[in-house]
Scaffold this motif. Structure first.
Motif, PDB file in Angstrom:
ATOM      1  N   UNK A   2       8.474  -2.807  -9.815  1.00 47.04           N
ATOM      2  CA  UNK A   2       7.028  -2.951  -9.899  1.00 47.04           C
ATOM      3  C   UNK A   2       6.500  -4.044  -8.986  1.00 47.04           C
ATOM      4  N   UNK A   3       7.423  -4.787  -8.405  1.00 46.54           N
ATOM      5  CA  UNK A   3       7.003  -6.012  -7.737  1.00 46.54           C
ATOM      6  C   UNK A   3       6.326  -5.784  -6.392  1.00 46.54           C
ATOM      7  N   UNK A   4       6.743  -4.756  -5.665  1.00 45.78           N
ATOM      8  CA  UNK A   4       6.292  -4.699  -4.287  1.00 45.78           C
ATOM      9  C   UNK A   4       5.079  -3.833  -3.995  1.00 45.78           C
ATOM     10  N   UNK A   5       4.871  -2.788  -4.754  1.00 41.36           N
ATOM     11  CA  UNK A   5       3.891  -1.803  -4.321  1.00 41.36           C
ATOM     12  C   UNK A   5       2.443  -2.278  -4.460  1.00 41.36           C
ATOM     13  N   UNK A   6       1.627  -1.881  -3.494  1.00 39.59           N
ATOM     14  CA  UNK A   6       0.227  -2.308  -3.496  1.00 39.59           C
ATOM     15  C   UNK A   6      -0.691  -1.117  -3.653  1.00 39.59           C
ATOM     16  N   UNK A   7      -1.473  -1.154  -4.710  1.00 43.70           N
ATOM     17  CA  UNK A   7      -2.291  -0.004  -5.106  1.00 43.70           C
ATOM     18  C   UNK A   7      -3.316   0.427  -4.073  1.00 43.70           C
ATOM     19  N   UNK A   8      -3.820  -0.534  -3.282  1.00 45.51           N
ATOM     20  CA  UNK A   8      -4.868  -0.195  -2.327  1.00 45.51           C
ATOM     21  C   UNK A   8      -4.314   0.449  -1.066  1.00 45.51           C
ATOM     22  N   UNK A   9      -3.031   0.329  -0.861  1.00 45.97           N
ATOM     23  CA  UNK A   9      -2.434   0.899   0.356  1.00 45.97           C
ATOM     24  C   UNK A   9      -1.909   2.305   0.077  1.00 45.97           C
ATOM     25  N   UNK A  10      -1.769   3.064   1.154  1.00 50.18           N
ATOM     26  CA  UNK A  10      -1.293   4.449   0.999  1.00 50.18           C
ATOM     27  C   UNK A  10       0.185   4.453   0.612  1.00 50.18           C
ATOM     28  N   UNK A  11       0.643   5.597   0.134  1.00 47.98           N
ATOM     29  CA  UNK A  11       2.054   5.757  -0.182  1.00 47.98           C
ATOM     30  C   UNK A  11       2.904   5.451   1.033  1.00 47.98           C
ATOM     31  N   UNK A  12       2.419   5.913   2.209  1.00 45.66           N
ATOM     32  CA  UNK A  12       3.170   5.708   3.449  1.00 45.66           C
ATOM     33  C   UNK A  12       3.390   4.219   3.733  1.00 45.66           C
ATOM     34  N   UNK A  13       2.292   3.423   3.645  1.00 41.51           N
ATOM     35  CA  UNK A  13       2.414   1.981   3.899  1.00 41.51           C
ATOM     36  C   UNK A  13       3.345   1.344   2.877  1.00 41.51           C
ATOM     37  N   UNK A  14       3.219   1.801   1.638  1.00 42.45           N
ATOM     38  CA  UNK A  14       4.062   1.225   0.587  1.00 42.45           C
ATOM     39  C   UNK A  14       5.534   1.533   0.800  1.00 42.45           C
ATOM     40  N   UNK A  15       5.795   2.728   1.321  1.00 40.00           N
ATOM     41  CA  UNK A  15       7.195   3.081   1.611  1.00 40.00           C
ATOM     42  C   UNK A  15       7.731   2.129   2.681  1.00 40.00           C
ATOM     43  N   UNK A  16       6.902   1.920   3.736  1.00 38.63           N
ATOM     44  CA  UNK A  16       7.311   1.028   4.831  1.00 38.63           C
ATOM     45  C   UNK A  16       7.614  -0.371   4.295  1.00 38.63           C
ATOM     46  N   UNK A  17       6.615  -0.924   3.603  1.00 38.47           N
ATOM     47  CA  UNK A  17       6.744  -2.313   3.140  1.00 38.47           C
ATOM     48  C   UNK A  17       7.884  -2.443   2.121  1.00 38.47           C
ATOM     49  N   UNK A  18       7.908  -1.497   1.171  1.00 38.97           N
ATOM     50  CA  UNK A  18       8.911  -1.564   0.106  1.00 38.97           C
ATOM     51  C   UNK A  18      10.327  -1.454   0.644  1.00 38.97           C
ATOM     52  N   UNK A  19      10.521  -0.502   1.571  1.00 38.02           N
ATOM     53  CA  UNK A  19      11.872  -0.292   2.099  1.00 38.02           C
ATOM     54  C   UNK A  19      12.311  -1.463   2.971  1.00 38.02           C
ATOM     55  N   UNK A  20      11.354  -2.036   3.744  1.00 37.02           N
ATOM     56  CA  UNK A  20      11.695  -3.212   4.557  1.00 37.02           C
ATOM     57  C   UNK A  20      12.070  -4.378   3.635  1.00 37.02           C
ATOM     58  N   UNK A  21      11.307  -4.522   2.541  1.00 33.84           N
ATOM     59  CA  UNK A  21      11.589  -5.614   1.601  1.00 33.84           C
ATOM     60  C   UNK A  21      12.965  -5.444   0.961  1.00 33.84           C
ATOM     61  N   UNK A  22      13.408  -4.206   0.852  1.00 29.67           N
ATOM     62  CA  UNK A  22      14.732  -3.963   0.273  1.00 29.67           C
ATOM     63  C   UNK A  22      15.857  -4.203   1.280  1.00 29.67           C
ATOM     64  N   UNK A  23      15.471  -4.498   2.536  1.00 22.71           N
ATOM     65  CA  UNK A  23      16.499  -4.854   3.516  1.00 22.71           C
ATOM     66  C   UNK A  23      16.814  -3.758   4.507  1.00 22.71           C
ATOM     67  N   UNK A  24      16.073  -2.637   4.476  1.00 24.96           N
ATOM     68  CA  UNK A  24      16.309  -1.593   5.483  1.00 24.96           C
ATOM     69  C   UNK A  24      15.717  -2.042   6.820  1.00 24.96           C
ATOM     70  N   UNK A  25      16.296  -1.600   7.910  1.00 28.99           N
ATOM     71  CA  UNK A  25      15.720  -1.914   9.223  1.00 28.99           C
ATOM     72  C   UNK A  25      14.593  -0.904   9.478  1.00 28.99           C
ATOM     73  N   UNK A  26      13.653  -1.236  10.413  1.00 34.47           N
ATOM     74  CA  UNK A  26      12.560  -0.282  10.697  1.00 34.47           C
ATOM     75  C   UNK A  26      13.091   1.100  11.081  1.00 34.47           C
ATOM     76  N   UNK A  27      14.210   1.142  11.807  1.00 38.55           N
ATOM     77  CA  UNK A  27      14.786   2.423  12.217  1.00 38.55           C
ATOM     78  C   UNK A  27      15.263   3.202  10.979  1.00 38.55           C
ATOM     79  N   UNK A  28      15.932   2.470  10.071  1.00 40.88           N
ATOM     80  CA  UNK A  28      16.416   3.135   8.841  1.00 40.88           C
ATOM     81  C   UNK A  28      15.248   3.651   8.013  1.00 40.88           C
ATOM     82  N   UNK A  29      14.150   2.882   7.992  1.00 49.33           N
ATOM     83  CA  UNK A  29      12.979   3.324   7.222  1.00 49.33           C
ATOM     84  C   UNK A  29      12.471   4.632   7.797  1.00 49.33           C
ATOM     85  N   UNK A  30      12.376   4.687   9.127  1.00 47.61           N
ATOM     86  CA  UNK A  30      11.908   5.911   9.785  1.00 47.61           C
ATOM     87  C   UNK A  30      12.813   7.088   9.444  1.00 47.61           C
ATOM     88  N   UNK A  31      14.116   6.844   9.509  1.00 43.91           N
ATOM     89  CA  UNK A  31      15.070   7.924   9.238  1.00 43.91           C
ATOM     90  C   UNK A  31      14.963   8.430   7.806  1.00 43.91           C
TER      91      UNK A  31
END
Ligand code: ATP
Ligand code: MG
Length: 287
Positions: free
Chosen positions: A131-160
């Motif tokens: 519950x800690x990372x997601x932001x209600x005002x942002x789109x699902x797409x932005x949240x996926x980006x931010x959340x996955x980066x916060x979990x330690x994925x690289x930008x390339x891994x997030x894209x994949x």
């Protein structure tokens, strides 16, 4: 203060994945919690809950408003919890509302500092409360980006993995809309999909599965098993004893910030169920 009505322990056969919870043997500790105490400080709070509050007349209230510092109340949410977790365990946490389950997870994740006691984590702290990372005002797409980066994925891994996450969450085109437009089921599924996109050492799920249907729960269980097999530890907070029993290898029962029982899911859930039923009965006879 506790709402025991919320406890859902009807075991609906359709809700249960009958495959046994796979045990992943490991002697290695992933986490050590030692005499943990966590308190919240509530500013400007009136005395509520424990013990009778002091009744005050209108004059006393008026005088109090005249410039005295606001009352600070300390809520002792966790009061001396200790346990060790091993790699490969799926640990369910149960307890009535307000018993301290979410606080325990937040403290383990390092989101709230303990008042005293310690939390040791074996490897890198890739823990994240879902519950800690997601932001209600942002789109699902932005949240996926931010959340996955916060979990330690690289930008390339997030894209994949982006499409995989969207598919897992089953949110379709809603991914382009702000999360505040999601139903609680959609939000819960996306939270789970993001947190499970990395292979974290410790995955913590607080109620996110409660909103999913039986199909989604089966998928979630498979993902949890994968994470455990990769030597992770999974924590799952849920009011559904059916979910807990079908997904966990061990259960902690928390009450009033303390650990009441720690053991086999079947045994702990049965004792908890009896406790809640007796509490309900007592509440009925009082009315
Ligand atoms: N941010 C906060 N500020 C002050 N007190 C809090 C805060 N969050 C929780 N509490 C208090 O701490 C105690 C434990 O709350 P917590 O949310 O951990 O319970 P829970 O077991 O997760 O409950 P639920 O089943 O309702 O999710 C409760 O008494 C609650 O009122
Ligand atoms: Mg909670």
């Amino acid at each position: 203060m506790t709402d025991i009505e919320e406890v859902d322990f009807e075991v609906d056969p359709e809700d249960l994945d009958n495959s046994p919870v796979v045990r992943v043997p490991s002697d290695e500790l992933s986490l050590l919690v030692n005499d943990l105490h966590v308190s919240y400080r509530v500013f400007g709070a009136k005395k509520v809950g424990h013990g009778p509050g002091r009744k005050q007349g209108p004059l006393a209230k008026l005088l109090r408003r005249g410039g005295r510092a606001p009352a600070i109340r300390e809520v002792k949410a966790i009061r001396g919890i200790s346990f060790a977790a091993r790699h490969g365990e799926a640990i369910g946490i149960i307890g009535v509302n307000g018993s301290g389950k979410s606080t325990l997870l937040r403290a383990i994740a390092g989101l709230i500092p303990p008042a005293s006691g310690t939390v040791h984590v074996a490897s890198n702290p890739a823990l994240l409360g879902v519950n800690a990372v997601l932001m209600k005002d942002l789109s699902g797409e932005r949240n996926i980006m931010i959340g996955a980066l916060a979990l330690g994925l690289t930008p390339k891994q997030v894209q994949e993995r982006y499409q995989e996450i969207v598919d897992f969450a089953e949110i379709g085109d809603f991914v382009n809309l702000p999360m505040k437009s999601y139903s609680s089921g959609m939000g819960g599924r996306l939270r789970f999909a993001i947190s499970a996109s990395a292979v974290p050492d410790i995955l913590m799920i607080d109620e996110a599965l409660a909103t999913g249907d039986a199909g989604f729960r089966a998928k979630s269980k498979a993902r949890m098993d994968e994470i455990r097999q990769a030597a992770g530890t999974v924590f799952l907070v849920s009011h559904s004893l059916a979910t807990i029993q079908s997904m966990c290898t061990r259960v902690l029962w928390v009450h009033d910030g303390q650990l009441v029982m720690d053991g086999e899911p079947k045994e702990v859930c049965a004792r908890y169920k009896t406790f809640v039923q007796e509490k309900k009965k007592r509440a009925k006879t009082l009315h």
